[in-house]
Design an enzyme around this catalytic site. Sequence first.
Site: not given
Ligand code: G3P
Ligand code: CA
Length: 307
Positions: A56, A98
């Site tokens: 992630h 992000h």
């Molecule tokens: O891939 C799932 C996740 O990235 C969603 O939440 O806020 O980390 O983009 P966020």
């Molecule tokens: Ca994400």
Amino acid sequence: MYVVRPAAAAAAAFLGFTLTVLGGTVASAASPARPSAPRAAAGDGGPLAGPVVYAHRGASAYAPENTLEAVDLAVRLGFAWVENDVQRTKDGELVVIHDDTLARTTDVEQVFPDRKPWRVRDFTAAEIARLDAGTWFGEEYAGAFVPTLREYLDRVRRNQQRLLLEIKKPELYPGIEEQTLKVLGEAGWLDERYVAGRLVVQSFSTDCVRLVHRLRPDLVTAFLGTPAVADLPKYAEFTDRINPWHTTISAEWVAAVHELRGAHGKAMGVDTWIVDDAATARKVRDMGVDGIITNAPDVVREAVGGF
Ligand code: G3P
Ligand code: CA
């Protein structure tokens, strides 16, 4: 802190395809600075070893999120799939970050003290390129930068990795779906073999996912969220995967998703987030999820296998 381990070969099936991830030399947490592009390879073949493990924002527990360093560390740890977030600058460049402001993950407050609230969309690509996106995470990452989507795609491709691309807050960036597809195409990511098993486009926005599917019906898409079971058939018309926050799901809900055929006629998949500890990884594995999206992919692999 992750455990240094030998390069691992793992295999799993995904979307009707199989792959083998051959991890390169694993970097230790004590010497992660400036990882060069590793030469790990993702090939084909092998039995199902566990859920797909998505790094992630890259291996973001150990390297600054959404940087090339985080991508490189993921492949060094042996992980093919990385997740990222795409937004747009003032002058129309797609960048990988992000938050919709630059404050948390760069030194923008020092470089541009008078530009509060430091929104991504208020800065040009050249201004953002001046920022340090690594020091906030650790001095050893000083000099890491906010990559453009083009830079990011080139690195992920060079690493022979696979990409779970999130279009972040599309309501802020009209036309970002078409633009993202254009950049993907120019970078070779819409070639048949990429579309077939190396790329998934996801969003929290139903409209965004539906539009991406309409523009490129061959692409695999995912919706971020946990729709009610009664609403799932509507999602199956335009997406292939439903990706929920792990606290919101049950085995019954996962089974209900699996019962449906998605936009490409295959059983729909479930990739859940953000799971960074072994107990939760085992819990969602036992619910039957297909993939786990995690900042600490090594922890998840240790707990449940996967690749
Ligand atoms: O891939 C799932 C996740 O990235 C969603 O939440 O806020 O980390 O983009 P966020
Ligand atoms: Ca994400």
